[in-house]
Design a protein around this motif. Structure first.
Motif, PDB file in Angstrom:
ATOM      1  N   VAL A 195      15.552  -6.886   6.033  1.00  0.00           N
ATOM      2  CA  VAL A 195      16.332  -8.034   6.484  1.00  0.00           C
ATOM      3  C   VAL A 195      15.371  -9.218   6.584  1.00  0.00           C
ATOM      4  N   PHE A 196      15.467 -10.153   5.645  1.00  0.00           N
ATOM      5  CA  PHE A 196      14.521 -11.276   5.629  1.00  0.00           C
ATOM      6  C   PHE A 196      15.107 -12.546   6.236  1.00  0.00           C
ATOM      7  N   ASP A 197      16.386 -12.497   6.607  1.00  0.00           N
ATOM      8  CA  ASP A 197      17.017 -13.657   7.235  1.00  0.00           C
ATOM      9  C   ASP A 197      18.049 -13.178   8.239  1.00  0.00           C
ATOM     10  N   ARG A 238      24.717 -14.540   9.908  1.00  0.00           N
ATOM     11  CA  ARG A 238      24.313 -14.362   8.506  1.00  0.00           C
ATOM     12  C   ARG A 238      23.076 -13.486   8.437  1.00  0.00           C
ATOM     13  N   LYS A 239      23.149 -12.480   7.588  1.00  0.00           N
ATOM     14  CA  LYS A 239      21.995 -11.648   7.287  1.00  0.00           C
ATOM     15  C   LYS A 239      21.767 -11.686   5.783  1.00  0.00           C
ATOM     16  N   GLN A 240      20.510 -11.695   5.404  1.00  0.00           N
ATOM     17  CA  GLN A 240      20.160 -11.532   3.993  1.00  0.00           C
ATOM     18  C   GLN A 240      19.168 -10.384   3.906  1.00  0.00           C
ATOM     19  N   VAL A 241      19.467  -9.473   2.997  1.00  0.00           N
ATOM     20  CA  VAL A 241      18.755  -8.193   2.937  1.00  0.00           C
ATOM     21  C   VAL A 241      18.298  -7.936   1.511  1.00  0.00           C
ATOM     22  N   THR A 242      17.034  -7.620   1.347  1.00  0.00           N
ATOM     23  CA  THR A 242      16.551  -7.196   0.037  1.00  0.00           C
ATOM     24  C   THR A 242      16.622  -5.678  -0.071  1.00  0.00           C
ATOM     25  N   VAL A 243      17.302  -5.216  -1.118  1.00  0.00           N
ATOM     26  CA  VAL A 243      17.325  -3.791  -1.449  1.00  0.00           C
ATOM     27  C   VAL A 243      16.237  -3.575  -2.495  1.00  0.00           C
ATOM     28  N   ARG A 244      15.257  -2.766  -2.163  1.00  0.00           N
ATOM     29  CA  ARG A 244      14.096  -2.546  -3.036  1.00  0.00           C
ATOM     30  C   ARG A 244      14.067  -1.076  -3.442  1.00  0.00           C
ATOM     31  N   ILE A 293      12.147   1.841  -5.902  1.00  0.00           N
ATOM     32  CA  ILE A 293      10.905   2.148  -6.627  1.00  0.00           C
ATOM     33  C   ILE A 293      11.063   3.511  -7.298  1.00  0.00           C
ATOM     34  N   ARG A 294      10.707   3.564  -8.577  1.00  0.00           N
ATOM     35  CA  ARG A 294      10.793   4.833  -9.305  1.00  0.00           C
ATOM     36  C   ARG A 294       9.746   4.859 -10.411  1.00  0.00           C
ATOM     37  N   GLU A 295       8.896   5.874 -10.368  1.00  0.00           N
ATOM     38  CA  GLU A 295       7.895   6.118 -11.414  1.00  0.00           C
ATOM     39  C   GLU A 295       7.091   4.859 -11.738  1.00  0.00           C
ATOM     40  N   GLY A 296       6.645   4.181 -10.696  1.00  0.00           N
ATOM     41  CA  GLY A 296       5.810   3.007 -10.886  1.00  0.00           C
ATOM     42  C   GLY A 296       6.554   1.728 -11.206  1.00  0.00           C
ATOM     43  N   ARG A 297       7.873   1.799 -11.384  1.00  0.00           N
ATOM     44  CA  ARG A 297       8.676   0.608 -11.644  1.00  0.00           C
ATOM     45  C   ARG A 297       9.429   0.218 -10.385  1.00  0.00           C
ATOM     46  N   GLU A 298       9.823  -1.043 -10.314  1.00  0.00           N
ATOM     47  CA  GLU A 298      10.521  -1.538  -9.133  1.00  0.00           C
ATOM     48  C   GLU A 298      11.660  -2.458  -9.542  1.00  0.00           C
ATOM     49  N   ALA A 299      12.776  -2.353  -8.830  1.00  0.00           N
ATOM     50  CA  ALA A 299      13.899  -3.277  -8.985  1.00  0.00           C
ATOM     51  C   ALA A 299      14.334  -3.699  -7.587  1.00  0.00           C
ATOM     52  N   ARG A 300      14.843  -4.907  -7.503  1.00  0.00           N
ATOM     53  CA  ARG A 300      15.315  -5.375  -6.203  1.00  0.00           C
ATOM     54  C   ARG A 300      16.460  -6.360  -6.390  1.00  0.00           C
ATOM     55  N   PHE A 301      17.330  -6.388  -5.411  1.00  0.00           N
ATOM     56  CA  PHE A 301      18.409  -7.370  -5.378  1.00  0.00           C
ATOM     57  C   PHE A 301      18.732  -7.658  -3.923  1.00  0.00           C
ATOM     58  N   ASP A 302      19.352  -8.813  -3.691  1.00  0.00           N
ATOM     59  CA  ASP A 302      19.627  -9.269  -2.329  1.00  0.00           C
ATOM     60  C   ASP A 302      21.101  -9.124  -1.978  1.00  0.00           C
ATOM     61  N   LEU A 303      21.350  -8.726  -0.748  1.00  0.00           N
ATOM     62  CA  LEU A 303      22.685  -8.735  -0.164  1.00  0.00           C
ATOM     63  C   LEU A 303      22.808  -9.940   0.751  1.00  0.00           C
ATOM     64  N   LEU A 304      23.901 -10.661   0.628  1.00  0.00           N
ATOM     65  CA  LEU A 304      24.268 -11.698   1.587  1.00  0.00           C
ATOM     66  C   LEU A 304      25.374 -11.128   2.459  1.00  0.00           C
ATOM     67  N   VAL A 305      25.159 -11.130   3.771  1.00  0.00           N
ATOM     68  CA  VAL A 305      26.112 -10.526   4.710  1.00  0.00           C
ATOM     69  C   VAL A 305      26.530 -11.578   5.729  1.00  0.00           C
ATOM     70  N   LEU A 329      24.770  -0.649   4.363  1.00  0.00           N
ATOM     71  CA  LEU A 329      25.777  -0.875   5.399  1.00  0.00           C
ATOM     72  C   LEU A 329      25.859   0.303   6.364  1.00  0.00           C
ATOM     73  N   GLU A 330      25.553   1.489   5.890  1.00  0.00           N
ATOM     74  CA  GLU A 330      25.548   2.649   6.779  1.00  0.00           C
ATOM     75  C   GLU A 330      24.432   2.556   7.826  1.00  0.00           C
ATOM     76  N   THR A 331      23.467   1.682   7.600  1.00  0.00           N
ATOM     77  CA  THR A 331      22.367   1.514   8.565  1.00  0.00           C
ATOM     78  C   THR A 331      22.585   0.328   9.492  1.00  0.00           C
ATOM     79  N   ASP A 332      23.581  -0.506   9.203  1.00  0.00           N
ATOM     80  CA  ASP A 332      23.805  -1.735   9.960  1.00  0.00           C
ATOM     81  C   ASP A 332      24.813  -1.474  11.076  1.00  0.00           C
ATOM     82  N   LYS A 333      24.383  -1.556  12.308  1.00  0.00           N
ATOM     83  CA  LYS A 333      25.227  -1.218  13.459  1.00  0.00           C
ATOM     84  C   LYS A 333      26.358  -2.227  13.680  1.00  0.00           C
TER      85      LYS A 333
END
Length: 415
Positions: free
Chosen positions: A76-78, A90-96, A98-110, A237-241
């Protein structure tokens, strides 16, 4: 015995000479007939048949998707508890990932409504132009992914979002109305997940983590990747109370409506599915032979679906499956199909035919399915466990659509 009477009703619309259920004069593949020709007779049977249908649609159309990542992190960066003039947190969350040395990420706006008792139900959906496009809120992070500079959205510079992109797509996101009804709104940008450009297909986002899946004929298509990312959003979302993860609906419009339907079909955690003008590969039947067809999908957007779908170019009316199978995979959870009168590619009667063809499964599983009605007039929604409406106008998301979607959601998701 509660399932016996609906099954008798089902038998009245199934041909005894073949394995096709009848939707009017249109013969459709029967969701209640196993691959070996046997018939579904119980809910236990249905679970086995559902598995077959899921395998068929995965192999022949949407392609395989990976399991939940083993290395996934949420940051949660915001956090602004007084966003939108105090109406929302407002929450902004980066989903990061990692697999086999590669990385992908995208942001959720809540956005979470401040006036509602928490935990709140939520609506999650992908967007077209970036999170910053759904509202003019200056606190939303500008996406760093590629953004198209189109006639409809002339805001990007050299493929990059600018401040001019803030709120350019707000008309399709009824943020204030969603929050006023007591729902959190969660959105993520399609391009951060997987490229929607033919020349860049499978080269960005989550696709880079699973290169082996692209060497198969049932490869990990882009619609499937978008749906998979919606499930990763659900993981957060399962982690957000503040969110009631048991009351999360997945929403999508147009090609992102295709992804919403597939997300609901493959992930039973979604409590409802809300699809607006999803058309071919989404809410409409191919077998009618009307509107956008498989040849166009596989020619214009060959990366959307698995390569196996190309086997059926020119054979839309002969498919051994169709989109009522996807809605059947969602059953008995609520599903809403919205469409528009001038959207000929989406084929409004074909979307209604999908809802009608899936009705037997919903009734077999003990719900009221789609209300018994002919094709409805404009602006006359049908509301059961399956909902449907057609409004005037073309391919878009209007306030009328959101009002009906929220009314439907209230019936099924609000306590």
């Amino acid at each position: 015995m509660r399932y016996f009477l609906p099954f008798l009703v089902l038998l009245s619309i199934v041909s005894s000479k073949n394995t096709c259920a009848q939707e009017g004069s249109l013969a459709l593949p029967d969701p209640f007939t196993f691959n070996n020709g046997e018939k579904v007779k119980s809910v236990k049977d249905w679970e086995r048949r559902r598995k077959e249908i899921l395998e068929i649609m995965t192999r022949e159309m949407y392609g395989v998707s990976p399991d939940r990542p083993k290395k996934m992190h949420f940051k949660v960066f915001d956090l602004d508890r007084n966003a939108l003039g105090g109406k929302a947190t407002r929450k902004q969350v980066t989903v990061r990932i990692i697999r086999e040395g590669r990385e992908a990420r995208f942001d959720l706006l809540v956005y979470i409504p401040n006036q509602a008792r928490r935990p709140v139900p939520a609506i999650i959906g992908l967007n077209f132009i970036g999170n910053q496009a759904i509202h003019s809120d200056p606190g939303i992070k500008l996406t760093t992914a590629w953004v198209e500079n189109s006639r409809m959205f002339p805001c990007a510079s050299d493929g990059r979002a600018t401040d001019a992109c803030r709120g350019v797509n707000a008309s399709q996101w009824a943020v204030d109305s969603i929050l006023a009804r007591g729902y959190a709104l969660v959105t993520l940008y399609r391009e951060e997940v997987a490229s929607d450009r033919k020349a860049h297909a499978f080269q960005t986002g989550v696709h880079t983590l699973y290169p082996a899946l692209q060497r198969r004929e049932d490869n990990f298509g882009t619609v499937a990747a978008w749906a998979w990312a919606l499930s990763r959003g659900m993981d957060y979302l399962e982690t957000d109370k503040d969110i009631d993860a048991k009351r999360v609906a997945v929403f999508g419009f147009s090609r992102l409506g295709k992804a919403a339907l597939w997300a609901g079909a493959t992930d039973r955690r979604f409590a409802a599915v809300l699809s607006n003008e999803s058309g071919a590969g989404g809410g409409k039947l191919f077998r009618r032979g009307v509107g956008e067809d498989i040849n166009r999908l596989c020619t214009m957007f060959p990366y959307w679906f698995a390569r196996n779908l190309g086997k059926y170019k020119g054979k839309d009316t002969e498919l051994p499956f169709d989109q009522h199978f996807v809605v059947a995979l969602i059953a008995p959870r609520p599903v809403y199909l919205a469409t528009a009168g001038d959207d000929k590619n989406s084929d409004p009667p074909g979307e209604f035919a999908t809802a009608r063809a899936a009705d037997a499964v919903y009734r077999f599983l003990g719900t009221n399915g789609l209300p018994d009605s002919p094709f409805p007039a404009l602006n006359q929604p049908l509301t059961g466990q399956i909902g449907f409406h057609i409004r005037p106008g073309g391919h878009d998301v209007k306030m009328f659509d959101w009002i009906q979607i929220l009314n439907f959601s209230d019936l099924h998701l609000q306590k």
